[in-house]
Design a protein around this motif. Structure first.
Motif, PDB file in Angstrom:
ATOM      1  N   LEU A  21      -0.298  -7.882   1.462  1.00  0.00           N
ATOM      2  CA  LEU A  21      -0.636  -8.748   2.600  1.00  0.00           C
ATOM      3  C   LEU A  21      -2.086  -9.217   2.518  1.00  0.00           C
ATOM      4  N   LEU A  22      -2.986  -8.313   2.176  1.00  0.00           N
ATOM      5  CA  LEU A  22      -4.394  -8.693   2.063  1.00  0.00           C
ATOM      6  C   LEU A  22      -4.591  -9.714   0.952  1.00  0.00           C
ATOM      7  N   ALA A  23      -3.897  -9.523  -0.166  1.00  0.00           N
ATOM      8  CA  ALA A  23      -4.026 -10.475  -1.277  1.00  0.00           C
ATOM      9  C   ALA A  23      -3.468 -11.842  -0.912  1.00  0.00           C
ATOM     10  N   TYR A  24      -2.457 -11.877  -0.054  1.00  0.00           N
ATOM     11  CA  TYR A  24      -1.860 -13.144   0.348  1.00  0.00           C
ATOM     12  C   TYR A  24      -2.764 -13.921   1.305  1.00  0.00           C
ATOM     13  N   PHE A  25      -3.387 -13.201   2.242  1.00  0.00           N
ATOM     14  CA  PHE A  25      -4.132 -13.883   3.296  1.00  0.00           C
ATOM     15  C   PHE A  25      -5.626 -14.057   2.992  1.00  0.00           C
ATOM     16  N   LEU A  26      -6.214 -13.195   2.172  1.00  0.00           N
ATOM     17  CA  LEU A  26      -7.665 -13.163   2.028  1.00  0.00           C
ATOM     18  C   LEU A  26      -8.109 -13.440   0.603  1.00  0.00           C
ATOM     19  N   SER A  27      -9.394 -13.728   0.460  1.00  0.00           N
ATOM     20  CA  SER A  27      -9.993 -13.811  -0.866  1.00  0.00           C
ATOM     21  C   SER A  27     -10.032 -12.419  -1.487  1.00  0.00           C
ATOM     22  N   TRP A  28     -10.298 -12.345  -2.789  1.00  0.00           N
ATOM     23  CA  TRP A  28     -10.271 -11.039  -3.430  1.00  0.00           C
ATOM     24  C   TRP A  28     -11.382 -10.144  -2.890  1.00  0.00           C
ATOM     25  N   GLU A  29     -12.570 -10.718  -2.584  1.00  0.00           N
ATOM     26  CA  GLU A  29     -13.651  -9.881  -2.045  1.00  0.00           C
ATOM     27  C   GLU A  29     -13.289  -9.318  -0.677  1.00  0.00           C
ATOM     28  N   ALA A  30     -12.759 -10.190   0.209  1.00  0.00           N
ATOM     29  CA  ALA A  30     -12.387  -9.739   1.554  1.00  0.00           C
ATOM     30  C   ALA A  30     -11.246  -8.728   1.501  1.00  0.00           C
ATOM     31  N   ALA A  31     -10.260  -8.982   0.646  1.00  0.00           N
ATOM     32  CA  ALA A  31      -9.134  -8.051   0.519  1.00  0.00           C
ATOM     33  C   ALA A  31      -9.616  -6.684   0.041  1.00  0.00           C
ATOM     34  N   THR A  32     -10.557  -6.677  -0.899  1.00  0.00           N
ATOM     35  CA  THR A  32     -11.082  -5.413  -1.415  1.00  0.00           C
ATOM     36  C   THR A  32     -11.889  -4.680  -0.354  1.00  0.00           C
ATOM     37  N   ALA A  33     -12.715  -5.415   0.409  1.00  0.00           N
ATOM     38  CA  ALA A  33     -13.533  -4.785   1.452  1.00  0.00           C
ATOM     39  C   ALA A  33     -12.670  -4.208   2.570  1.00  0.00           C
ATOM     40  N   VAL A  34     -11.657  -4.951   3.007  1.00  0.00           N
ATOM     41  CA  VAL A  34     -10.783  -4.470   4.080  1.00  0.00           C
ATOM     42  C   VAL A  34      -9.981  -3.252   3.622  1.00  0.00           C
ATOM     43  N   SER A  35      -9.750  -3.139   2.324  1.00  0.00           N
ATOM     44  CA  SER A  35      -9.018  -1.973   1.800  1.00  0.00           C
ATOM     45  C   SER A  35      -9.741  -0.668   2.083  1.00  0.00           C
ATOM     46  N   ALA A  36     -11.056  -0.742   2.366  1.00  0.00           N
ATOM     47  CA  ALA A  36     -11.818   0.467   2.681  1.00  0.00           C
ATOM     48  C   ALA A  36     -11.499   1.007   4.066  1.00  0.00           C
ATOM     49  N   ALA A  37     -10.996   0.137   4.953  1.00  0.00           N
ATOM     50  CA  ALA A  37     -10.857   0.500   6.373  1.00  0.00           C
ATOM     51  C   ALA A  37     -10.007   1.745   6.622  1.00  0.00           C
ATOM     52  N   PRO A  38      -8.815   1.899   6.015  1.00  0.00           N
ATOM     53  CA  PRO A  38      -8.003   3.076   6.354  1.00  0.00           C
ATOM     54  C   PRO A  38      -8.641   4.406   5.963  1.00  0.00           C
ATOM     55  N   PHE A  39      -9.562   4.387   5.013  1.00  0.00           N
ATOM     56  CA  PHE A  39     -10.067   5.648   4.478  1.00  0.00           C
ATOM     57  C   PHE A  39     -11.221   6.228   5.293  1.00  0.00           C
ATOM     58  N   VAL A  40     -11.785   5.434   6.195  1.00  0.00           N
ATOM     59  CA  VAL A  40     -12.817   5.986   7.097  1.00  0.00           C
ATOM     60  C   VAL A  40     -12.181   6.948   8.100  1.00  0.00           C
ATOM     61  N   PHE A  55       3.146 -14.610  -1.695  1.00  0.00           N
ATOM     62  CA  PHE A  55       4.086 -14.459  -0.587  1.00  0.00           C
ATOM     63  C   PHE A  55       5.295 -13.638  -1.009  1.00  0.00           C
ATOM     64  N   CYS A  56       5.751 -13.839  -2.243  1.00  0.00           N
ATOM     65  CA  CYS A  56       6.920 -13.094  -2.744  1.00  0.00           C
ATOM     66  C   CYS A  56       6.642 -11.598  -2.827  1.00  0.00           C
ATOM     67  N   THR A  57       5.392 -11.224  -3.151  1.00  0.00           N
ATOM     68  CA  THR A  57       5.085  -9.800  -3.268  1.00  0.00           C
ATOM     69  C   THR A  57       5.273  -9.066  -1.942  1.00  0.00           C
ATOM     70  N   VAL A  58       5.111  -9.774  -0.839  1.00  0.00           N
ATOM     71  CA  VAL A  58       5.296  -9.138   0.474  1.00  0.00           C
ATOM     72  C   VAL A  58       6.743  -8.675   0.634  1.00  0.00           C
ATOM     73  N   PHE A  59       7.701  -9.496   0.219  1.00  0.00           N
ATOM     74  CA  PHE A  59       9.108  -9.107   0.293  1.00  0.00           C
ATOM     75  C   PHE A  59       9.376  -7.882  -0.591  1.00  0.00           C
ATOM     76  N   ILE A  60       8.745  -7.848  -1.754  1.00  0.00           N
ATOM     77  CA  ILE A  60       8.911  -6.696  -2.651  1.00  0.00           C
ATOM     78  C   ILE A  60       8.390  -5.431  -1.982  1.00  0.00           C
ATOM     79  N   GLY A  61       7.213  -5.530  -1.336  1.00  0.00           N
ATOM     80  CA  GLY A  61       6.635  -4.372  -0.658  1.00  0.00           C
ATOM     81  C   GLY A  61       7.486  -3.885   0.498  1.00  0.00           C
ATOM     82  N   VAL A  62       8.031  -4.817   1.289  1.00  0.00           N
ATOM     83  CA  VAL A  62       8.893  -4.440   2.425  1.00  0.00           C
ATOM     84  C   VAL A  62      10.159  -3.751   1.921  1.00  0.00           C
ATOM     85  N   ALA A  63      10.749  -4.272   0.848  1.00  0.00           N
ATOM     86  CA  ALA A  63      11.976  -3.676   0.304  1.00  0.00           C
ATOM     87  C   ALA A  63      11.734  -2.246  -0.161  1.00  0.00           C
ATOM     88  N   ARG A  64      10.618  -2.022  -0.848  1.00  0.00           N
ATOM     89  CA  ARG A  64      10.342  -0.669  -1.334  1.00  0.00           C
ATOM     90  C   ARG A  64      10.058   0.286  -0.177  1.00  0.00           C
TER      91      ARG A  64
END
Length: 501
Positions: free
Chosen positions: A170-189, A314-323
């Motif tokens: 989802l982050l890769a679909y909606f955001l730039s690579w820098e923003a997607a990488t930075a937001v990935s830090a959020a759950p680990f705090v 966008f297709c990767t989101v369907f793959i993630g939901v299925a798994r």
């Protein structure tokens, strides 16, 4: 059947699958650490954006893409034996807390580092933290949980991993690579704080002298903390539970000498200890050769190469939901259906889906362009049902107590070494051999897994860890009767099974 084992099994049957709030918190906190591994691997979906010279601040070559995608695997491969040794000496939970605390900072280093080498450094540091999660998490959960709910407990990390993968998509679909990488830090705090703020008494209680202790009853017995191990079992099973038989069973297969690596190596020379370790290593290596990692982490490249007329991100989101959905189903039914049927069915579904996509692309058959995408989605469903979660369940259930730490480190080493090699060469392999033929090779590996499970690996659902150790003994009888652990297809009755905590 051994009368003591029969009594213990009846005790399991009487015990309800109920958890206190503290126990649920502990199990969820430990399982959530698996977010790191799948988010770290799934970060590869942003590599096409990183490679785009119009949106990237770095000049990234095709070789950089291959090494950034595979660097974490080589770190885990090299360090997993060390992680197993450290876990045995300082305790797995303490090692997990230490490894998870700086993870958010590593993500931010990747996102905002001004140089490409800092991006490499961030990937390497994340690989170090992931090494700990890979090596100690599943054995720790297996030793903490009774047999009748161990399947659910051991699949929980995979569910969190699927959530992490979907979040990365989802982050890769909606955001730039820098923003997607930075937001990935959020759950680990919050996760790091959750691990820190859970008091030791919420893990396994407080020892008689008032000192806090941690980790599983098996680890405590190896450290000669018998009273602490008993209090641990009472916390896990309830204050009124009869834990004497289980403690005696743990002591019968666990000795302090098992804490020493040299003694575990000596134990590994025994055939009944070596066999399950070799089977587990073979399973985890074949699992990677079956193509799960490249399909999930390089899915954008694959979808584009297959000519699918949809946005690849966008297709990767369907793959993630299925798994994610199929992994949740696996968590609900694995203790009832059993590990082996799920794993065999899963590998067959994966093999067929890869075969269909591979044949379609190899023959360049005319037809709707969505066929490869549909095949990948079916693969994700099959993978989530068994191949993804059950493979790691076996690390916790199949490895014997005398060599569990060493065996887990060896299995992780083999798994990640194959991951590293496959991640490094996949894009070039798909270019030289063709994506279709590569998928056909992956399908063949899945068929090999099905044969391995059918003919060599026993059913572990509902069995105690002590029963599983006896399954590989030379003598096929106990006290003049057949060893029930050798009845590979029979699942012991599990009363009051639930698929939710």
């Amino acid at each position: 059947m051994d009368p003591q084992n029969a009594d213990r099994d009846r005790e399991y049957g009487k015990r309800k699958t109920t958890f206190s709030a503290k126990q649920v918190t502990v199990l969820l906190a430990l399982s959530a650490t698996h977010l790191l591994t799948d988010m770290m691997f799934s970060w590869n979906v942003v590599l096409p954006k990183l490679e785009d010279s119009k949106t990237s601040k770095f000049l990234v070559t095709e070789d950089d893409v291959a090494w950034l995608g595979s660097l974490t695997f080589i770190m885990i491969t090299l360090l997993s034996p060390l992680a197993g040794i450290l876990a045995e000496h300082i305790g797995p939970r303490r090692l997990l807390v230490t490894a998870m605390f700086p993870v958010a900072g590593f993500w931010l280093l990747k996102a905002y580092g001004p140089s490409l080498w800092l991006l490499y450094l961030g990937r390497a540091l994340l690989g170090i933290s992931a090494t700990v999660v890979y090596t100690v998490l599943h054995p720790l959960i297996a030793e903490l949980c009774p047999a009748r709910i161990r399947g659910l407990a051991l699949v929980l990390p995979e569910i969190f991993g699927c959530v992490g993968m979907l979040l990365s998509y989802l982050l890769a679909y909606f955001l730039s690579w820098e923003a997607a990488t930075a937001v990935s830090a959020a759950p680990f705090v919050p996760l790091s704080l959750m691990l820190l703020l859970v008091p030791e008494v919420c893990i396994l209680g407080v020892s008689g002298d008032g000192n806090h202790f941690e980790n599983s009853p098996y680890w405590l017995v190896r450290k000669k903390k018998i009273d602490a191990a008993e209090k641990s079992l009472r916390f896990l099973w309830g204050r009124d539970a009869n834990v004497d038989r289980e403690l005696e069973a743990i002591r019968s297969t666990t000795v302090p000498e098992q804490s020493e690596v040299k003694n575990q190596i000596k134990e590994l020379r025994k055939i009944h200890n070596a066999l399950p370790v070799v089977m587990t290593i073979s399973l985890l290596i074949l699992r990677e050769l079956a193509g799960g990692l490249p399909i999930f982490t390089y899915s954008v490249y694959m979808i584009r190469d297959a000519g699918v007329q949809l946005d690849a991100f966008f297709c990767t989101v369907f793959i993630g939901v299925a798994r994610l959905a199929s992994t949740c189903v696996s968590a609900c039914i694995s203790d009832v259906v059993g590990r082996r049927p799920l794993l065999v069915a899963s590998t067959l579904v994966c093999a067929v889906s890869e075969g269909v996509a591979g044949t379609f692309l190899t023959l360049e058959a005319e037809g709707p362009t969505w066929v490869p995408l549909a095949s990948v989605i079916v693969f994700a469903i099959g993978y989530g049902l068994g191949l993804g979660p059950i493979s790691w369940v076996y690390i916790g259930e199949l490895l014997p107590t005398p060599v569990r730490s060493l065996g887990a480190a060896m299995a992780t080493f083999g798994n990640l070494l194959s991951n590293f090699v496959l991640s490094l060469v996949f894009l070039k392999m798909a270019t030289s051999l063709g994506l279709g033929f590569t998928l056909l090779l992956f399908g063949g590996a899945n068929l090999t897994i099905a044969l391995l499970v059918l003919f060599l690996i026993p059913e572990t659902a509902g069995r105690t860890l002590q029963d599983m150790e006896k399954a590989f003994m030379h003598n096929r009888t106990q006290h003049g009767q057949e060893n029930p652990a050798l009845e590979m297809d029979i699942i012991p009755p599990v009363a009051d099974s639930h698929c939710a905590l």
